[in-house]
Enzyme design. Sequence first.
Site, PDB file in Angstrom:
ATOM      1  N   GLU A   1       0.861  -1.189   0.000  1.00  0.00           N
ATOM      2  CA  GLU A   1       0.000   0.000   0.000  1.00  0.00           C
ATOM      3  C   GLU A   1       0.900   1.242   0.000  1.00  0.00           C
ATOM      4  O   GLU A   1       2.018   1.219   0.537  1.00  0.00           O
ATOM      5  CB  GLU A   1      -0.909  -0.090   1.246  1.00  0.00           C
ATOM      6  CG  GLU A   1      -1.902   0.995   1.489  1.00  0.00           C
ATOM      7  CD  GLU A   1      -2.925   1.270   0.389  1.00  0.00           C
ATOM      8  OE1 GLU A   1      -2.497   1.487  -0.758  1.00  0.00           O
ATOM      9  OE2 GLU A   1      -4.112   1.346   0.700  1.00  0.00           O
TER      10      GLU A   1
ATOM     11  N   ASP B   1      -2.976   5.793   6.964  1.00  0.00           N
ATOM     12  CA  ASP B   1      -3.321   7.013   7.685  1.00  0.00           C
ATOM     13  C   ASP B   1      -4.113   6.591   8.930  1.00  0.00           C
ATOM     14  O   ASP B   1      -3.520   6.192   9.936  1.00  0.00           O
ATOM     15  CB  ASP B   1      -4.114   7.880   6.692  1.00  0.00           C
ATOM     16  CG  ASP B   1      -4.491   9.234   7.217  1.00  0.00           C
ATOM     17  OD1 ASP B   1      -3.985   9.620   8.268  1.00  0.00           O
ATOM     18  OD2 ASP B   1      -5.312   9.927   6.588  1.00  0.00           O
TER      19      ASP B   1
ATOM     20  N   ARG C   1       0.790  11.817  -9.515  1.00  0.00           N
ATOM     21  CA  ARG C   1       1.301  10.475  -9.203  1.00  0.00           C
ATOM     22  C   ARG C   1       2.655  10.217  -9.872  1.00  0.00           C
ATOM     23  O   ARG C   1       3.418   9.381  -9.432  1.00  0.00           O
ATOM     24  CB  ARG C   1       0.322   9.398  -9.714  1.00  0.00           C
ATOM     25  CG  ARG C   1      -1.004   9.346  -8.997  1.00  0.00           C
ATOM     26  CD  ARG C   1      -1.745   8.068  -9.400  1.00  0.00           C
ATOM     27  NE  ARG C   1      -3.171   8.145  -9.128  1.00  0.00           N
ATOM     28  CZ  ARG C   1      -3.731   7.873  -7.959  1.00  0.00           C
ATOM     29  NH1 ARG C   1      -2.992   7.516  -6.935  1.00  0.00           N
ATOM     30  NH2 ARG C   1      -5.035   7.943  -7.801  1.00  0.00           N
TER      31      ARG C   1
ATOM     32  N   ASP D   1      -1.639  10.785  -5.208  1.00  0.00           N
ATOM     33  CA  ASP D   1      -2.231  11.866  -6.009  1.00  0.00           C
ATOM     34  C   ASP D   1      -2.925  12.919  -5.173  1.00  0.00           C
ATOM     35  O   ASP D   1      -3.238  12.724  -3.993  1.00  0.00           O
ATOM     36  CB  ASP D   1      -3.273  11.274  -6.964  1.00  0.00           C
ATOM     37  CG  ASP D   1      -4.558  10.878  -6.222  1.00  0.00           C
ATOM     38  OD1 ASP D   1      -4.451  10.218  -5.164  1.00  0.00           O
ATOM     39  OD2 ASP D   1      -5.648  11.236  -6.687  1.00  0.00           O
TER      40      ASP D   1
HETATM   41  P1  5GP Z   1      -6.718   5.309   5.789  1.00  0.00           P
HETATM   42  O1  5GP Z   1      -7.876   4.390   5.555  1.00  0.00           O
HETATM   43  O2  5GP Z   1      -5.501   4.639   6.369  1.00  0.00           O
HETATM   44  O3  5GP Z   1      -7.136   6.514   6.603  1.00  0.00           O
HETATM   45  O4  5GP Z   1      -6.361   5.945   4.399  1.00  0.00           O
HETATM   46  C1  5GP Z   1      -5.553   5.355   3.468  1.00  0.00           C
HETATM   47  C2  5GP Z   1      -5.793   5.978   2.117  1.00  0.00           C
HETATM   48  O5  5GP Z   1      -6.017   7.404   2.220  1.00  0.00           O
HETATM   49  C3  5GP Z   1      -4.556   5.841   1.259  1.00  0.00           C
HETATM   50  O6  5GP Z   1      -4.569   4.634   0.538  1.00  0.00           O
HETATM   51  C4  5GP Z   1      -4.652   7.052   0.371  1.00  0.00           C
HETATM   52  O7  5GP Z   1      -5.474   6.787  -0.740  1.00  0.00           O
HETATM   53  C5  5GP Z   1      -5.342   8.108   1.214  1.00  0.00           C
HETATM   54  N1  5GP Z   1      -4.375   9.038   1.830  1.00  0.00           N
HETATM   55  C6  5GP Z   1      -4.143   9.190   3.158  1.00  0.00           C
HETATM   56  N2  5GP Z   1      -3.208  10.147   3.366  1.00  0.00           N
HETATM   57  C7  5GP Z   1      -2.844  10.595   2.148  1.00  0.00           C
HETATM   58  C8  5GP Z   1      -1.891  11.582   1.712  1.00  0.00           C
HETATM   59  O8  5GP Z   1      -1.187  12.262   2.482  1.00  0.00           O
HETATM   60  N3  5GP Z   1      -1.775  11.755   0.367  1.00  0.00           N
HETATM   61  C9  5GP Z   1      -2.526  11.053  -0.539  1.00  0.00           C
HETATM   62  N4  5GP Z   1      -2.321  11.325  -1.828  1.00  0.00           N
HETATM   63  N5  5GP Z   1      -3.431  10.123  -0.156  1.00  0.00           N
HETATM   64  C10 5GP Z   1      -3.587   9.888   1.178  1.00  0.00           C
END
Ligand code: 5GP
Length: 187
Positions: free
Chosen positions: A108, A112, A174, A168
């Site tokens: 991945e 976050d 990207r 992105d």
């Molecule tokens: P989570 O479910 O862990 O909160 O989020 C994961 C997804 O959020 C990642 O796969 C990505 O698509 C998006 N994401 C979280 N932080 C960022 C960031 O700083 N930049 C980008 N481009 N996408 C992020």
Amino acid sequence: MDEKTKAAPVYRPGRVLFSEREISVRVRELAETIAAETRGGGLLVVGILNGAAIFLSDLARCMPLELDVQIDFMSISSYGSAAQTSGTVRVLKDLGGDIAGRDVLVVEDIIDTGLTLSYLLDMLKTRRPASLRTCVLLDKSARREVAVKVDYRGFTIPDAFVIGYGLDWAGKWRHLPDIRAAEPWAG
Ligand code: 5GP
């Protein structure tokens, strides 16, 4: 202008957080660690589209012949706003084959809150792989809301929105070879 008619913010690439060189050194280290900790018999490397495509292609090409790697991709969409995932995931493109009895490594781009990966891992576990490990390039560990086992991580980063090297903003950036902070832009 009231809140409703205010234009959505536009972001562009800002400060470089990790250079092309730093990324390539770290990706090679990750591949070596993964190889050292993987028994023989084949490794199925699963990339999560679109963000992990560039990371996976560099990572996999650093993996030695003996690892007997196969590559597959999943495409998922997360319900929720662009800035906040809800943790409920819809599979847009599933894996091409069965993972029962396989050693699987999920790759991945970034973790976050952990909600997306947690949901995905729970779903993949039901398919009974022999082992299920995770490799994330970037970890915003301070923002974690659910515990997720991250076996391999490239870099831990603070809470800032980042772009480049697969990541992105609105479908753009990207292709950047480095990872940068997204900077608000007045236009
Ligand atoms: P989570 O479910 O862990 O909160 O989020 C994961 C997804 O959020 C990642 O796969 C990505 O698509 C998006 N994401 C979280 N932080 C960022 C960031 O700083 N930049 C980008 N481009 N996408 C992020």
